[in-house]
Design an enzyme around this catalytic site. Sequence first.
Site, PDB file in Angstrom:
ATOM      1  N   GLY A 149       0.506  -1.097  -0.176  1.00  0.00           N
ATOM      2  CA  GLY A 149      -0.305   0.182   0.150  1.00  0.00           C
ATOM      3  C   GLY A 149       1.167   1.048   0.264  1.00  0.00           C
ATOM      4  O   GLY A 149       1.967   1.116   0.319  1.00  0.00           O
ATOM      5  N   CYS A 150       0.061   2.482  -0.502  1.00  0.00           N
ATOM      6  CA  CYS A 150       1.296   3.147  -0.056  1.00  0.00           C
ATOM      7  C   CYS A 150       1.645   4.206   1.283  1.00  0.00           C
ATOM      8  O   CYS A 150       2.681   4.646   1.090  1.00  0.00           O
ATOM      9  CB  CYS A 150       0.275   5.083  -0.624  1.00  0.00           C
ATOM     10  SG  CYS A 150      -1.966   5.491  -1.266  1.00  0.00           S
ATOM     11  N   TYR A 151       0.941   3.752   1.674  1.00  0.00           N
ATOM     12  CA  TYR A 151       0.913   4.780   2.918  1.00  0.00           C
ATOM     13  C   TYR A 151       2.117   3.847   3.666  1.00  0.00           C
ATOM     14  O   TYR A 151       2.928   4.224   4.331  1.00  0.00           O
ATOM     15  CB  TYR A 151      -0.152   4.844   4.433  1.00  0.00           C
ATOM     16  CG  TYR A 151      -0.868   5.931   4.208  1.00  0.00           C
ATOM     17  CD1 TYR A 151      -0.448   7.285   4.128  1.00  0.00           C
ATOM     18  CD2 TYR A 151      -2.403   6.184   4.517  1.00  0.00           C
ATOM     19  CE1 TYR A 151      -1.691   8.374   4.133  1.00  0.00           C
ATOM     20  CE2 TYR A 151      -3.025   6.688   3.420  1.00  0.00           C
ATOM     21  CZ  TYR A 151      -2.926   8.226   3.870  1.00  0.00           C
ATOM     22  OH  TYR A 151      -3.751   9.508   3.501  1.00  0.00           O
TER      23      TYR A 151
END
Length: 343
Positions: A149-151
């Site tokens: 995921g990005c976070y």
Amino acid sequence: MKVSIVGGSGYTGIELIRILLNHPKVEIDKIVSESNKGKKVSELFQNLKNIFEKEFIGVSNLEVELKDSEYIFLAVPHKAAMEYVPMLLKMGKKVIDLSADFRIDDFEVYEQWYKENHVAKEYLEEAVYGLPELNREKIKKARLVANPGCYPTTVILGLAPLLSEKLIDINTIISDSKSGVSGAGKKCTATTHFSETNENFKAYGIASHRHTPEIEQELSKLAKKDIIISFTPHLIPMTRGMLSTIYSNLISEQTEEEIVELYKTFYKNEKFVRIVEVVQTKNVRGSNFIDIAVKLDKRTNRIIVTSAIDNITKGASGQAIQNFNIMAGFNEMEGLNLIGYLP
């Protein structure tokens, strides 16, 4: 090498196309979108007019349609990906999944946070968490990669050197993270349309965001101890970009200069990690870089790490192609020699 994209009509889909069109060793074979089948990709994404004129295909006969593609990118929502993976692996394809379906090792944890039954749990043990800077050797041998995921990308890479050297109190980690609105995907909702997000700044998913168990899982592997963090994401009124500010208490006698040098040494061979003095989202926009800065607050004895990425590129599609390059034995930067665009 022929590759195909399942779920080519969203933001991660168009970003995969944008990058792969400049990949010298790749031919895009099929773009799958049931809702857009028969329509030219350039009708939906007019920036591709006169550049990429293939038509979307539907999902009814993928065993035949994808037979010539060696690699499949799954740019579909969670739950949808797990329904494709068993079929694709049985077809002998290698899969890079951009959804969350295979990121969490424990299916019960996945089901708790995503509120969905996992119907392909037998593949969880095989799936490799696709953070190249930490898992490159496993990615090389994988046939199923779970793209991070990005976070989590910003937090895990931001903390990896500190955890590896056991320099921080693992019970004090707080991540305050901000994302551009594209992180919510292409579909407009009551909370993401222009009049709701413009000139507005809000926290969301407080103490409940689905990326929390993914972050904790990978940080725990680095620390070799169970880690629980405080993670609060925020929505900021810009299209793309992500910045995390990560706090933790220092437990060893280190100067800021020594810690910065640690980061430079830890990431010295990583082409997409840059250690800088100040991170800004504009410097990574449109690129596959992550910029990281480290400051020591002597007054509180707290380390403050800031990290920035383009949430669609290094946070999704760029990282997926980085993983593909590793799996295929290509130079890791093939197609990804992208410079952040200014101003």
